[in-house]
Each structure stands twice: as structure tokens, then as C-alpha cells.
Design a protein around this motif. Structure first.
Motif, mmCIF file in Angstrom:
data_model
loop_
_atom_site.group_PDB
_atom_site.id
_atom_site.type_symbol
_atom_site.label_atom_id
_atom_site.label_comp_id
_atom_site.label_asym_id
_atom_site.label_seq_id
_atom_site.Cartn_x
_atom_site.Cartn_y
_atom_site.Cartn_z
ATOM 1 N N SER A 8 0.867 -1.171 0.000
ATOM 2 C CA SER A 8 0.000 0.000 0.000
ATOM 3 C C SER A 8 0.910 1.228 0.000
ATOM 4 C CB SER A 8 -0.911 0.012 1.226
ATOM 5 O OG SER A 8 -1.688 1.199 1.285
ATOM 6 N N ALA A 9 0.875 1.970 -1.089
ATOM 7 C CA ALA A 9 1.800 3.092 -1.242
ATOM 8 C C ALA A 9 1.531 4.185 -0.222
ATOM 9 C CB ALA A 9 1.696 3.660 -2.660
ATOM 10 N N HIS A 10 2.518 5.027 -0.026
ATOM 11 C CA HIS A 10 2.387 6.137 0.908
ATOM 12 C C HIS A 10 1.286 7.088 0.453
ATOM 13 C CE1 HIS A 10 6.272 4.693 2.263
ATOM 14 N NE2 HIS A 10 6.239 5.529 3.289
ATOM 15 N N GLY A 11 0.493 7.476 1.416
ATOM 16 C CA GLY A 11 -0.531 8.479 1.148
ATOM 17 C C GLY A 11 -0.170 9.772 1.841
ATOM 18 N N ARG A 12 -1.135 10.671 1.894
ATOM 19 C CA ARG A 12 -0.863 11.946 2.560
ATOM 20 C C ARG A 12 -0.777 11.736 4.075
ATOM 21 N NH1 ARG A 12 -6.306 11.779 1.730
ATOM 22 N NH2 ARG A 12 -7.623 12.433 3.491
ATOM 23 N N ALA A 13 -0.175 12.685 4.753
ATOM 24 C CA ALA A 13 -0.060 12.591 6.203
ATOM 25 C C ALA A 13 -1.441 12.500 6.845
ATOM 26 C CB ALA A 13 0.682 13.811 6.739
ATOM 27 N N GLY A 14 -1.599 11.557 7.762
ATOM 28 C CA GLY A 14 -2.860 11.370 8.459
ATOM 29 C C GLY A 14 -3.792 10.381 7.800
ATOM 30 N N ALA A 15 -3.509 9.990 6.553
ATOM 31 C CA ALA A 15 -4.372 9.044 5.848
ATOM 32 C C ALA A 15 -4.088 7.627 6.322
ATOM 33 C CB ALA A 15 -4.153 9.152 4.342
ATOM 34 N N VAL A 16 -5.055 6.720 6.107
ATOM 35 C CA VAL A 16 -4.900 5.322 6.492
ATOM 36 C C VAL A 16 -4.349 4.537 5.310
ATOM 37 C CG1 VAL A 16 -6.084 3.238 7.248
ATOM 38 C CG2 VAL A 16 -6.782 5.463 8.165
ATOM 39 N N SER A 17 -3.293 3.764 5.577
ATOM 40 C CA SER A 17 -2.750 2.851 4.558
ATOM 41 C C SER A 17 -3.090 1.438 4.983
ATOM 42 C CB SER A 17 -1.230 3.021 4.441
ATOM 43 O OG SER A 17 -0.894 4.312 3.980
ATOM 44 N N ASP A 18 -3.666 0.655 4.078
ATOM 45 C CA ASP A 18 -4.053 -0.699 4.457
ATOM 46 C C ASP A 18 -3.781 -1.669 3.315
ATOM 47 O OD1 ASP A 18 -5.948 0.100 2.686
ATOM 48 O OD2 ASP A 18 -7.663 -0.268 4.010
ATOM 49 N N LEU A 19 -3.720 -2.948 3.654
ATOM 50 C CA LEU A 19 -3.540 -3.996 2.651
ATOM 51 C C LEU A 19 -4.142 -5.288 3.168
ATOM 52 C CD1 LEU A 19 -1.130 -5.948 3.845
ATOM 53 C CD2 LEU A 19 0.358 -4.213 2.889
ATOM 54 N N SER A 20 -4.428 -6.191 2.225
ATOM 55 C CA SER A 20 -4.937 -7.515 2.564
ATOM 56 C C SER A 20 -4.067 -8.553 1.884
ATOM 57 C CB SER A 20 -6.396 -7.666 2.110
ATOM 58 O OG SER A 20 -7.232 -6.779 2.811
ATOM 59 N N VAL A 21 -3.697 -9.624 2.625
ATOM 60 C CA VAL A 21 -2.793 -10.637 2.111
ATOM 61 C C VAL A 21 -3.420 -12.003 2.316
ATOM 62 C CG1 VAL A 21 -0.468 -11.584 2.208
ATOM 63 C CG2 VAL A 21 -0.853 -9.193 2.814
ATOM 64 N N PRO A 22 -3.763 -12.724 1.235
ATOM 65 C CA PRO A 22 -4.263 -14.103 1.389
ATOM 66 C C PRO A 22 -3.111 -15.045 1.729
ATOM 67 C CG PRO A 22 -4.156 -13.493 -0.941
ATOM 68 C CD PRO A 22 -3.795 -12.265 -0.165
ATOM 69 N N LEU A 23 -3.333 -15.908 2.740
ATOM 70 C CA LEU A 23 -2.277 -16.806 3.206
ATOM 71 C C LEU A 23 -2.808 -18.238 3.262
ATOM 72 C CD1 LEU A 23 -0.881 -14.683 6.178
ATOM 73 C CD2 LEU A 23 0.085 -14.882 3.883
ATOM 74 N N THR A 24 -1.890 -19.178 3.125
ATOM 75 C CA THR A 24 -2.217 -20.594 3.303
ATOM 76 C C THR A 24 -1.751 -21.031 4.680
ATOM 77 O OG1 THR A 24 -0.126 -21.269 2.298
ATOM 78 C CG2 THR A 24 -2.022 -21.041 0.827
ATOM 79 N N ALA A 25 -2.213 -22.175 5.107
ATOM 80 C CA ALA A 25 -1.869 -22.670 6.439
ATOM 81 C C ALA A 25 -0.360 -22.852 6.563
ATOM 82 C CB ALA A 25 -2.599 -23.977 6.716
ATOM 83 N N GLY A 26 0.214 -22.298 7.644
ATOM 84 C CA GLY A 26 1.643 -22.420 7.904
ATOM 85 C C GLY A 26 2.509 -21.409 7.182
ATOM 86 N N GLN A 27 1.901 -20.564 6.366
ATOM 87 C CA GLN A 27 2.687 -19.581 5.610
ATOM 88 C C GLN A 27 3.114 -18.428 6.516
ATOM 89 O OE1 GLN A 27 0.706 -17.929 2.168
ATOM 90 N NE2 GLN A 27 2.658 -17.585 1.116
ATOM 91 N N SER A 28 4.401 -18.005 6.366
ATOM 92 C CA SER A 28 4.959 -16.913 7.182
ATOM 93 C C SER A 28 5.085 -15.658 6.327
ATOM 94 C CB SER A 28 6.326 -17.305 7.734
ATOM 95 O OG SER A 28 6.932 -16.224 8.409
ATOM 96 N N VAL A 29 4.752 -14.526 6.918
ATOM 97 C CA VAL A 29 4.834 -13.247 6.220
ATOM 98 C C VAL A 29 5.329 -12.190 7.197
ATOM 99 C CG1 VAL A 29 2.453 -12.565 6.748
ATOM 100 C CG2 VAL A 29 3.580 -11.662 4.696
ATOM 101 N N VAL A 30 6.043 -11.207 6.675
ATOM 102 C CA VAL A 30 6.503 -10.082 7.491
ATOM 103 C C VAL A 30 5.845 -8.824 6.955
ATOM 104 C CG1 VAL A 30 8.464 -8.720 8.274
ATOM 105 C CG2 VAL A 30 8.702 -11.182 8.000
ATOM 106 N N VAL A 31 5.149 -8.112 7.850
ATOM 107 C CA VAL A 31 4.470 -6.872 7.486
ATOM 108 C C VAL A 31 5.287 -5.695 7.998
ATOM 109 C CG1 VAL A 31 2.373 -5.499 7.752
ATOM 110 C CG2 VAL A 31 2.223 -7.996 7.570
ATOM 111 N N TYR A 32 5.532 -4.727 7.084
ATOM 112 C CA TYR A 32 6.309 -3.535 7.445
ATOM 113 C C TYR A 32 5.443 -2.301 7.342
ATOM 114 C CZ TYR A 32 10.499 -6.402 6.828
ATOM 115 O OH TYR A 32 11.441 -7.385 6.944
ATOM 116 N N VAL A 33 5.554 -1.430 8.348
ATOM 117 C CA VAL A 33 4.986 -0.086 8.288
ATOM 118 C C VAL A 33 6.157 0.863 8.107
ATOM 119 C CG1 VAL A 33 3.674 1.682 9.510
ATOM 120 C CG2 VAL A 33 3.046 -0.734 9.758
ATOM 121 N N GLU A 34 6.101 1.657 7.037
ATOM 122 C CA GLU A 34 7.263 2.465 6.651
ATOM 123 C C GLU A 34 6.911 3.944 6.636
ATOM 124 O OE1 GLU A 34 10.613 1.981 3.224
ATOM 125 O OE2 GLU A 34 8.560 2.249 2.508
ATOM 126 N N GLY A 35 7.820 4.762 7.166
ATOM 127 C CA GLY A 35 7.674 6.206 7.085
ATOM 128 C C GLY A 35 8.412 6.740 5.862
#
Length: 520
Positions: free
Chosen positions: A474-501
């Protein structure tokens, strides 16, 4: 007898003009030509000068009496004798000429003093040719102005120019033009291969053709190769060459250097120790400006050379101190290969070692990230914290320390995060932007949803494992805006989520993250 009595008349006399001609031809044609011996050309200049110089000095000073002529001859004799007898006076004269842009050279030879015997003859001739009275009461300079014409100006100028001792076209004097020991090194000119440099002589053993001395740091045979770098020294330097050929590449990014001098070579030694003792040799070629820091093992010395084979190319040398911490520190430049030697202090001190070694690029560890030379900068030069001492990313460390993602709403800051992850979804992210990563492992198949907001501009992206490929962003938006994403996963799958400034986001910036998981 004519009443036209002036020393200026001497410059028009055939004897003076002939002497001037001899001086010019001898200095500019005969010297160094090989037509006549150098000893003779030197004497010809002195003989001609005994007639040219006194008459020229008398004319320039507008001498009007025999007493003045005698003073001019005496002055020339004193200056000539001083230059022949005093190397210091000759050096001062040369400096004066150089200061006005002229090259002047003189060689000392006591036999030149014999030409002073010509001064009485020159004086008698000048008295007869000028027809001056024993004394005169004329106003100084009046006769000079009255008798001055274009001929006198030209002749006087030629005389001044000719009285400057000359040399070969390349600004040097051939040793063959020197009668005795010109450089005063104890070897006379005929035997000295370079009688104008006291450091080069047969006694020093460094004349061309005498061969290379293999341990003095000098190109003795003038072939551009020095000491062990000269093939003539292959036999004498066989041990040094072998030791340098076995140099091991140095990788300071590991933070430690392990080795053993028990099986090292026995060829090198440093200025601070290591004689008759085994050593290990390492080769290091930095890609950036910075500082190499090495701590020598106990009872060892560490030193650096620009040229492994030459002790004269040694830079710092540091010996271990049992009572204090010691380290070798040297500033390095990109692409310059240096040799690091770890040398036992003596034959009985050889041992295994594991010593700290690090390379610190300029600017690294100051807390200011510079993407042109750094992958990270956490404000220190310690290892094991995700950013290495040379400001390279320690990904294994950073990934292993990631916290687990909470399936709830929570507040966080960027403190304790990283700066080396970059999403590929555009926006304002970049290598200098701070981020916080959170690991999540799906126990069953479903969709992970993450939303983040703050007073700053935020971006959210997810990677498969750490490090891994970006699978959602989810690309950077304006200051104060909400950034969101959805990730479909399978059982046992590992993912790392980053929040970036962004690059200018303060680390203490608070952001709110809300995470949820919806099973299939």
C-alpha cells in the motif's frame, strides 16, 4: 691626445669585443659539445672574463680615473675568488639568479684562481685603452651620460648577459665539465657517475649499471623498479616474494580475524618488531574511504605496507601491550591494495589468535544515513544489532529479532526498527526511510488485513519471510491518511508486514496499527 677620456670607451675596444665573443662562443657553443675538453672550456671562460667583467663594471659605474679602474678590477677579483672558494657563496648566487628567472651554475676548482694573475694585465690594458688620468674630479655619472649612445647600450647589455655563467640546454652541467669533486662527496668528477648529486656515486654503489640493492628503498639501477620489485632481486628476495604471494584476502565485515602464526612464513618484519619470527600476511582492497582498525594479538605486532615486498613502504606498526589495549588504525582510500601483517614478536611467541578487525567507512556510525555509501546507520559501529560496524545490513540479525504481529489495535514507534527494507510499490519510500517489521504465521488459510495511520505519511507492505519478495503493498498516502492492505495466506505460511515512514520521519513518530485475520 684626445680629451675624450671615459671607461665607456673600453666597450668599443677590439680587445674587449674579442674577449666578449670568446666568452659567448665558449659558453654557448663549445661547452658540452665535446669539441674540446671540458677542463679547457672552463678555463677559457675565466680568461675571457678577466677582461670582460672589470671593464664592464667600470663602464657601468662611469669610472673616470685609474683609481676607479683599479677598484673595479679588485672587486671582480674578490667576487671571483669568493665564488671559487666558498660553496655557500656559490649557492647564494645561484638562488639570486633563480629568483629573477635565470639559471646560473658554477663549479668550484682551485686552479681557476690562477686566472687572477691576468687581472694586472687587464688593468694595464684598460688604463692604456681608456686613457684615464690617475684621478679625476668629475661629477659621478656625468661622463656616463655624455658618452652613452646606442652602441654602448648594446655592448653593455651583451656583456652583462655573457657574464652569467651558463649550462647545458636542459639546465644541468655535464660531469665532464667539472674539473674536480663538484658535489663534494669525496669522488672526483672523472670517476663519479653523477658529480652533481652526492647521494649517487661508485662508493654508494648506486651508479647506473652497478645493479639493484635489494633493501634500501632506492631504484639503484634507474630502471623504475625498486628492491624486491626488481627481477635482479628475485634470489635475494625469494622469502619475501613467497610470503607476499601467499597473502590471504582480508574480510573485515566479519568483525574477527582468526589465524595462527605457528605455521606462518618467516620473511617479514615490522619497524616495531617481528624480526626472526613467523607471520601471516593479508591483502585488503577497500572500495570506500574509511579507517581500518586491527587489534594485534598478545605477544604479536601488526603492521601495514603499501607494497608487501618493501619494508620502506611500511605505514603504521603497533605492538601488543599486556597492560593496555592497543590497536592499529589507518585511513585507507578506495581501490588501494594494502598488506596487513600479523607477526609474532619473536620465535617463541607464535600462537593461534582471534582478534577484532573492522573497517569503518567515513561517516559510518554517526547516526546520519547516507545512501551513497551506507546500507544502514544506527548511530554506532557495533555488530550484532542489525547494522554492521561498516554500516552494512546484518539481515540475519534484524530478521531474527522481529516481533510477532498482534491481531489487535496497537500503537508503535519506529524506534528499534530498521531502514534497509524498501517496498516496490512506489510512493515516498526509500532506503533512508525508517520501518518497523512484524512477523505473522498463519495457522490456517485465510486473509490477513493490516491498516496503519499516523500524523506522518505511511506505507504498508508485506514480504514472504525475511528477507523475501514483496507480495502486497500500500503506497504512501498523505499525512494522516490510512494505509491498508490484505494478504491471502495458506496454512503455515509466514509473512513479514512492514509499516514504513518517509526519509524525514522522526523515529519517535507514533503510528497506530490495526491487524486482523479472517479464516477461509
Amino acid at each position: 691626445m684626445s680629451s675624450d677620456r671615459s671607461s665607456m670607451q673600453l666597450l668599443r675596444h677590439p680587445v674587449w669585443i674579442a674577449s666578449l665573443g670568446l666568452l659567448v662562443v665558449n659558453d654557448h657553443v663549445l661547452k658540452g659539445s665535446g669539441i674540446i675538453p671540458g677542463t679547457l672550456t672552463g678555463k677559457l671562460s675565466d680568461v675571457a672574463g678577466m677582461f670582460v667583467a672589470p671593464a664592464l663594471l667600470a663602464a657601468l659605474c662611469s669610472v673616470k680615473s685609474r683609481r676607479g679602474l683599479a677598484a673595479a678590477h679588485l672587486a671582480v677579483g674578490v667576487v671571483f675568488a669568493t665564488l671559487e672558494m666558498s660553496a655557500h657563496a656559490t649557492a647564494i648566487a645561484a638562488d639570486v639568479y633563480r629568483a629573477v628567472g635565470l639559471h646560473w651554475a658554477s663549479t668550484s676548482d682551485w686552479t681557476d684562481l690562477l686566472t687572477l694573475l691576468l687581472l694586472p694585465i687587464s688593468y694595464r690594458w684598460s688604463v692604456w685603452a681608456s686613457r684615464l688620468r690617475p684621478s679625476a674630479r668629475t661629477i659621478a655619472g656625468a661622463g656616463f651620460r655624455r658618452h652613452l649612445d646606442a652602441r654602448h647600450v648594446v655592448l653593455a647589455g651583451m656583456g652583462v648577459a655573457a657574464c652569467i655563467a651558463t649550462s647545458d640546454d636542459d639546465g644541468t652541467i655535464s660531469p665532464q665539465d667539472c674539473d674536480f669533486d663538484c658535489d663534494m662527496d669525496g669522488v672526483d668528477a672523472p670517476e663519479d657517475c653523477n658529480d652533481f648529486d652526492p647521494a649517487i656515486s661508485p662508493d654508494a654503489g648506486n651508479c647506473p649499471g652497478t645493479g639493484e640493492h635489494c633493501d634500501n628503498g632506492v631504484d639503484d639501477d634507474f630502471d623504475g623498479l625498486v628492491d624486491c620489485g626488481d627481477p635482479q632481486c628475485n634470489t635475494a628476495c625469494i622469502g619475501t616474494l613467497d610470503a607476499c604471494s601467499l597473502a590471504t584476502p582480508l574480510d573485515p565485515t566479519s568483525g574477527m580475524l582468526e589465524g595462527s602464526t605457528l605455521l606462518g612464513t618467516w620473511a617479514l618484519e615490522g619497524a616495531c618488531g617481528g624480526a626472526d619470527a613467523p607471520e601471516n600476511v593479508y591483502r585488503f582492497t577497500p572500495t570506500r574511504w574509511g579507517t581500518l582498525i586491527v587489534e594485534p594479538p598478545p605477544s604479536h605486532v601488526a603492521y601495514v605496507r603499501r607494497d608487501c615486498t618493501s619494508a620502506h613502504e611500511e605505514l603504521p606498526c603497533v605492538a601488543s601491550d599486556p597492560e593496555a589495549e592497543t590497536s592499529l588504525s589507518i585511513e585507507v582510500t578506495p581501490d588501494e591494495t594494502l598488506t596487513l601483517v600479523i607477526d609474532a614478536a619473536d620465535a617463541l611467541s607464535a600462537a593461534d589468535y582471534a582478534i577484532p578487525v573492522r573497517f569503518v567507512p567515513y561517516g559510518c556510525g554517526d547516526g546520519t544515513f547516507d545512501a551513497s555509501i551506507e546500507e544502514c546507520d544506527d548511530g554506532n559501529i557495533e555488530s550484532g544489532d542489525g547494522c554492521s560496524p561498516d554500516c552494512l545490513v546484518e539481515q540475519e540479525v534484524a530478521c531474527a529479532s522481529l516481533p510477532s504481529l498482534e491481531l489487535a489495535e496497537a500503537e508503535h514507534t519506529f524506534e528499534g526498527g530498521t531502514t534497509f527494507h524498501t517496498s516496490n510499490c512506489g510512493g515516498a519510500s526509500g532506503p533512508a526511510a525508517p520501518e518497523r517489521g512484524f512477523r505473522f504465521v498463519a495457522e490456517m488459510g485465510g486473509v490477513l488485513t493490516v491498516a496503519a495511520s499516523s500524523t506522518a505519511s505511511l506505507g504498508v507492505f508485506a514480504e514472504l519471510d525475511c528477507p523475501g519478495a514483496t507480495i502486497a503493498c500500500s503506497a504512501h498516502g498523505r499525512a494522516g491518511a490510512v494505509s491498508d492492505l490484505s494478504v491471502p495466506l495458506t496454512a503455515g505460511q509466514s509473512v513479514v508486514v512492514y509499516v514504513e515512514g518517509t526519509a524525514d520521519t522522526p523515529l519517535e513518530t507514533i503510528f497506530t496499527m490495526n491487524a486482523s485475520f479472517e479464516p477461509n
